[in-house]
Design an enzyme around this catalytic site. Structure first.
Site, PDB file in Angstrom:
ATOM      1  N   LYS A 114       7.747  73.940  22.719  1.00 14.76           N
ATOM      2  CA  LYS A 114       8.178  72.654  22.184  1.00 14.76           C
ATOM      3  C   LYS A 114       8.926  72.836  20.869  1.00 14.76           C
ATOM      4  CE  LYS A 114       5.354  69.865  20.067  1.00 14.76           C
ATOM      5  NZ  LYS A 114       4.248  68.930  19.755  1.00 14.76           N
TER       6      LYS A 114
ATOM      7  N   ASP B 182       6.466  66.335  24.087  1.00 14.91           N
ATOM      8  CA  ASP B 182       5.177  66.197  23.416  1.00 14.91           C
ATOM      9  C   ASP B 182       4.331  65.206  24.206  1.00 14.91           C
ATOM     10  OD1 ASP B 182       6.229  63.706  22.875  1.00 14.91           O
ATOM     11  OD2 ASP B 182       5.918  63.799  20.709  1.00 14.91           O
TER      12      ASP B 182
END
Length: 209
Positions: free
Chosen positions: A120, A138
């Protein structure tokens, strides 16, 4: 969800978030990388308070190492997980100096080899600093993608891969910001605010209120 509906949904999300952008303050890829490392389980506003002071003193790998781990801890002690984050920042700076000439690498594998940098974080850096068409997933992006059926998947990676396939290229640089904003403000975890959602007619959530 078909292609036409996805495009319509993304256009509406874009129009609702015209000023949506990363809220972390930075001027260089290195400052962005450090800010994203600090943002784990921490609000962006708290990170910006820390980095405004830190970057005025040290905003390069060499200057960070000059401060040392105890110095870093003093700057970031008011944010979550500051001990681990301090260690990761110091190790990251050492690697950047020794292996990459103090330059943040524009490569996913190299980024993910840095301490504390997961997929991420790498996606955020590649997208924001280098304009790669990546989409960081997320908890908000995962929830909205599944709930609306924009890009359903059982895992974060499945959702990311699906988003990359179905989101048109012209939306990819900002897409995750729109989804995060929607997840934070409207499509919240416990009680989604369907009654005020502007994409309700396009959303395929079975339990829409």
């Amino acid at each position: 969800m078909n292609k036409e509906k996805r495009i319509h949904m993304l256009m509406l999300l874009k129009n609702m978030n015209l000023d949506s952008d990363i809220k972390l303050n930075f001027n260089t890829p290195f400052e962005l990388l450090i800010a994203v490392l600090l943002s784990a389980q921490t609000k962006d506003i708290s990170v910006n308070k820390v980095t405004s002071k830190l970057y005025s003193r040290a905003n390069t790998p060499e200057k960070i190492l000059d401060i040392g781990i105890e110095g870093i801890k003093e700057y970031i002690k008011n944010i979550g997980l500051f001990n681990r984050k301090s260690e990761n920042i110091i190790k990251t700076c050492q690697i950047l100096i020794e292996k990459y000439g103090s330059i943040v690498p524009e490569n996913r594998d190299d980024l993910q080899s840095l301490p504390g940098v997961g997929r991420k974080t790498a996606n955020v850096v590649l997208n924001i600093a280098f304009n790669w068409p990546t989409i960081a997933v997320d908890t908000h992006v995962f929830r909205v993608s599944n709930r609306t059926q924009l890009a359903p998947g059982k895992t974060v990676r499945e959702v990311e891969d699906k988003l990359i396939r179905v989101v048109p290229s012209e939306f990819k640089l900002k897409c995750h910001f729109w989804l995060i904003s929607h997840g934070r403000n409207i499509c919240v975890a416990r009680k989604p605010r369907c009654n005020v959602c502007l994409i309700q007619d396009l959303c395929e959530y079975e339990l829409k209120r």
